[in-house]
Design an enzyme around this catalytic site. Structure first.
Site, mmCIF file in Angstrom:
data_model
loop_
_atom_site.group_PDB
_atom_site.id
_atom_site.type_symbol
_atom_site.label_atom_id
_atom_site.label_comp_id
_atom_site.label_asym_id
_atom_site.label_seq_id
_atom_site.Cartn_x
_atom_site.Cartn_y
_atom_site.Cartn_z
ATOM 1 C CB SER A 259 -0.915 0.028 1.221
ATOM 2 O OG SER A 259 -1.648 1.241 1.203
ATOM 3 C CE LYS B 248 -2.926 -2.288 -0.570
ATOM 4 N NZ LYS B 248 -3.574 -2.058 -1.776
ATOM 5 C CG HIS C 69 -4.970 -0.534 3.730
ATOM 6 N ND1 HIS C 69 -5.144 0.049 2.482
ATOM 7 C CD2 HIS C 69 -4.191 0.329 4.431
ATOM 8 C CE1 HIS C 69 -4.505 1.202 2.442
ATOM 9 N NE2 HIS C 69 -3.913 1.391 3.615
ATOM 10 C CG ASN C 70 -7.103 -1.198 -0.735
ATOM 11 O OD1 ASN C 70 -6.150 -1.006 0.017
ATOM 12 N ND2 ASN C 70 -6.957 -1.346 -2.028
ATOM 13 C CD GLU D 49 -7.185 3.761 0.028
ATOM 14 O OE1 GLU D 49 -6.247 3.011 0.366
ATOM 15 O OE2 GLU D 49 -7.430 4.036 -1.159
HETATM 16 P P1 NAP Z 1 -0.002 -0.787 -14.381
HETATM 17 O O1 NAP Z 1 0.677 0.534 -14.243
HETATM 18 O O2 NAP Z 1 -1.210 -0.882 -15.219
HETATM 19 O O3 NAP Z 1 1.092 -1.827 -14.912
HETATM 20 C C1 NAP Z 1 0.794 -3.114 -15.214
HETATM 21 C C2 NAP Z 1 2.081 -3.842 -15.659
HETATM 22 O O4 NAP Z 1 1.728 -5.194 -15.851
HETATM 23 C C3 NAP Z 1 2.664 -3.327 -16.943
HETATM 24 O O5 NAP Z 1 4.051 -3.437 -16.855
HETATM 25 C C4 NAP Z 1 2.119 -4.288 -17.986
HETATM 26 O O6 NAP Z 1 2.987 -4.555 -19.067
HETATM 27 C C5 NAP Z 1 1.991 -5.541 -17.199
HETATM 28 N N1 NAP Z 1 0.882 -6.351 -17.688
HETATM 29 C C6 NAP Z 1 -0.368 -5.956 -17.956
HETATM 30 N N2 NAP Z 1 -1.104 -7.007 -18.363
HETATM 31 C C7 NAP Z 1 -0.294 -8.063 -18.353
HETATM 32 C C8 NAP Z 1 -0.474 -9.423 -18.672
HETATM 33 N N3 NAP Z 1 -1.652 -9.871 -19.082
HETATM 34 N N4 NAP Z 1 0.576 -10.251 -18.536
HETATM 35 C C9 NAP Z 1 1.769 -9.773 -18.134
HETATM 36 N N5 NAP Z 1 2.004 -8.498 -17.814
HETATM 37 C C10 NAP Z 1 0.976 -7.656 -17.934
HETATM 38 O O7 NAP Z 1 -0.396 -1.380 -12.975
HETATM 39 P P2 NAP Z 1 0.076 -0.907 -11.520
HETATM 40 O O8 NAP Z 1 -0.688 0.316 -11.128
HETATM 41 O O9 NAP Z 1 1.559 -0.878 -11.448
HETATM 42 O O10 NAP Z 1 -0.511 -2.091 -10.627
HETATM 43 C C11 NAP Z 1 0.108 -3.353 -10.507
HETATM 44 C C12 NAP Z 1 -0.555 -4.090 -9.370
HETATM 45 O O11 NAP Z 1 -0.370 -3.356 -8.158
HETATM 46 C C13 NAP Z 1 -2.072 -4.257 -9.527
HETATM 47 O O12 NAP Z 1 -2.480 -5.468 -8.953
HETATM 48 C C14 NAP Z 1 -2.615 -3.108 -8.716
HETATM 49 O O13 NAP Z 1 -3.928 -3.329 -8.276
HETATM 50 C C15 NAP Z 1 -1.640 -3.085 -7.561
HETATM 51 N N6 NAP Z 1 -1.554 -1.811 -6.833
HETATM 52 C C16 NAP Z 1 -1.584 -0.627 -7.510
HETATM 53 C C17 NAP Z 1 -1.493 0.560 -6.779
HETATM 54 C C18 NAP Z 1 -1.499 1.891 -7.476
HETATM 55 O O14 NAP Z 1 -1.582 2.912 -6.776
HETATM 56 N N7 NAP Z 1 -1.352 1.945 -8.801
HETATM 57 C C19 NAP Z 1 -1.362 0.522 -5.385
HETATM 58 C C20 NAP Z 1 -1.284 -0.706 -4.741
HETATM 59 C C21 NAP Z 1 -1.386 -1.868 -5.486
HETATM 60 P P3 NAP Z 1 3.047 -3.658 -20.397
HETATM 61 O O15 NAP Z 1 4.036 -2.582 -20.092
HETATM 62 O O16 NAP Z 1 3.528 -4.600 -21.447
HETATM 63 O O17 NAP Z 1 1.674 -3.150 -20.654
#
Ligand code: NAP
Length: 475
Positions: free
Chosen positions: A132, A186, A189-190, A193
């Site tokens: 988080s 988690k 937590h959300n 939030e």
């Molecule tokens: P993101 O910016 O959308 O990035 C997703 C990544 O995964 C990209 O590198 C993408 O590759 C890759 N990807 C997408 N689809 C895929 C697939 N089918 N197979 C393999 N790789 C794939 O996502 P993010 O925000 O970093 O979130 C990642 C995780 O962390 C999620 O579970 C999200 O819920 C969690 N999270 C996010 C936040 C936040 O604030 N953003 C906070 C806590 C947790 P490409 O570059 O090739 O598209």
């Protein structure tokens, strides 16, 4: 396979994965990075020359695995759901006994339990880890909630301890229980939030529609509140949000933003899981429902025309210092009740899944790094630290006095809002839950009587043991 150089690897160079990798590299570890679109992994190294020595990008999964030292530690930071299963399936044949796969996305904890089962007996290890703090947290120190086998945790602990946020000197990371424990925590937590944010938005609604305050004035009030009991990241950013001016129009930024809130599903999961456990997390439910209704804007605009003038017409609120402190006290009290609901869900899940969740430790690792970080969480940590079992936060001695004192302010704010036609669903839910929770004799006796009449569901009597059925008059 020969040992590579990297201490740990990250698959998925999106917002979270890239920032987590930079955080790991900055703490002196060598981190292997890989991405579906490999160029992003190489760009991470090129764009961060000061950390380039510690970033090892790989073109293929095979190269990525070769670059890791053993036992290999592989973090997946890809969208939750099928992408995690796909990535796990692809990498499994390349891994060896003792290697650890870590899902650090926002997984549904039920998926984590299932994935943990699929590695049982294979020699591989699996950790489901909630992270988080968003982009900035991932880069500079998130709060990390770990689930998995207890003896797997030491394999990742040195890295996690270094990259986690710190509250004073304590790292905000802990092993919380087996399989889905980390992702469940988690999720809650959300959910909390969502409730926290919704209650702040409701107070903003009272300030805007009841007190007719300008955003800059509201910002000053929130900033003032941030110096006392409500001191938290969410209150701090609320003041920043309200103080901001739109460079295009010169209007307050909040007034040019459309009133439709998005959601990605973790709040909804929290509510569903709480319901499954028989715990009414009603403030979380109100928050999820409010986001849903917010997105039906056209429908709301039409309804506004149908029911114009329903409001009492004059503000029930008074824009003086006494009024602001009443709002502050109401928000503090409702917040305690919301956290009590989230904690009750975690306590129930802990029993249901045999996790033995360390509820005090959870409050400790939420004190920094995560979105709900606050001083208030230190109070919760202390309540659990007294060596006695806390049945519910609403029964913890440190909180009983605070809620007893604040409940009349919450009652007055909810009542005035109702009379003025200003919706405060999460604050109302908190008050209703509190009144129901503290009522020794409820009304479920009538519900039981009805159930017995129409369905012979039986009921229990105060004056005898066992379930009985009554022969009700025919209707
Ligand atoms: P993101 O910016 O959308 O990035 C997703 C990544 O995964 C990209 O590198 C993408 O590759 C890759 N990807 C997408 N689809 C895929 C697939 N089918 N197979 C393999 N790789 C794939 O996502 P993010 O925000 O970093 O979130 C990642 C995780 O962390 C999620 O579970 C999200 O819920 C969690 N999270 C996010 C936040 C936040 O604030 N953003 C906070 C806590 C947790 P490409 O570059 O090739 O598209």
């Amino acid at each position: 396979m020969a040992d590579g150089q990297a201490d740990i690897g990250v698959i998925g160079m999106g917002t979270m994965g890239a920032n987590l990798a930079l955080n790991i590299a900055e703490k002196g570890f060598k981190v292997a990075v890989q991405n579906r679109t490999p160029a992003k992994a190489f760009a991470l190294k090129d764009d961060n020359p000061e950390l380039a020595d510690n970033i090892l990008p790989a073109e293929t999964l095979e190269d990525f695995v070769k670059s890791l030292n053993t036992p290999r530690r592989v973090i997946f930071m890809v969208p939750a759901g099928q992408p995690v299963d796909d990535e796990m399936d692809k990498i499994r044949p390349l891994l060896e006994d003792g290697d650890v796969m870590i899902d650090a996305g926002n997984a549904d904890f039920n998926d984590t339990v299932r994935r943990a089962k699929t590695v049982e007996g294979t020699g591989l290890k699996f950790i489901g880890m909630g992270v988080s703090g968003g982009e900035l947290g991932a880069r500079h120190g998130p709060s990390i909630m770990v689930g998995g086998d207890k003896d797997t945790y030491p394999l990742v602990e040195p890295v996690l301890t270094k990259i986690a946020a710190r509250f004073h000197d304590a790292p905000c990371v802990a092993w919380l229980g087996t399989d889905g424990a980390g992702h469940f925590v988690k999720t809650i937590h959300n959910g909390i939030e969502y409730a926290d944010m919704q209650m702040i938005a409701e107070i903003y609604g009272v300030m805007r529609d009841g007190l007719k305050l300008e955003p800059a004035k509201m910002a000053a009030i929130f900033r003032d509140w941030n110096s006392r009991e409500l001191s938290s990241y969410l209150i701090e950013i609320t003041a920043v949000n309200l103080d901001e001016t739109d460079p295009q129009t010169g209007k307050p930024m909040v007034e040019v933003i459309i009133d439709e809130a998005g959601q990605k599903g973790t709040g909804r999961w929290a509510v569903i899981e709480a319901q499954k456990l028989g715990v009414g997390a009603t403030t979380l439910e109100a928050a999820v429902a409010a986001r849903g209704l917010s997105s039906r804007r056209e429908e709301r605009e039409h309804a506004a025309g149908l029911y114009a003038g329903v409001e009492a017409g004059q503000s029930q609120f008074f824009a003086d210092e006494a009024g602001f402190s009443e709002l502050e006290s109401a928000l503090v009290t409702a917040k305690i009740i919301a956290y009590a609901q989230g904690y009750a869900a975690m306590a129930a899940a802990s029993d249901e899944n045999g996790w033995d969740l360390p509820l005090g430790t959870i409050a400790e690792i939420w004190r920094a790094g995560c979105i709900i970080r606050s001083h208030f969480l230190d109070d919760i940590a202390k309540a659990y630290d007294k060596g006695q079992k806390v049945v519910n936060i609403l029964q913890a001695p440190d909180f009983v006095g605070r809620v007893a004192k604040g409940q009349s302010a919450l009652r007055r704010v909810v009542a005035k809002a109702a009379l003025a036609g200003i919706p405060v669903p999460a604050l109302s839910a908190a008050l209703a839950y509190f009144d129901d929770y503290r009522r020794a004799r409820g009304t479920a006796n009538l519900t039981q009587a009805q159930r017995d009449l129409f369905g012979a569901h039986t009921f229990r009597r105060f004056d005898a043991d066992g379930a009985v059925h009554h022969k009700w008059p025919a209707v």
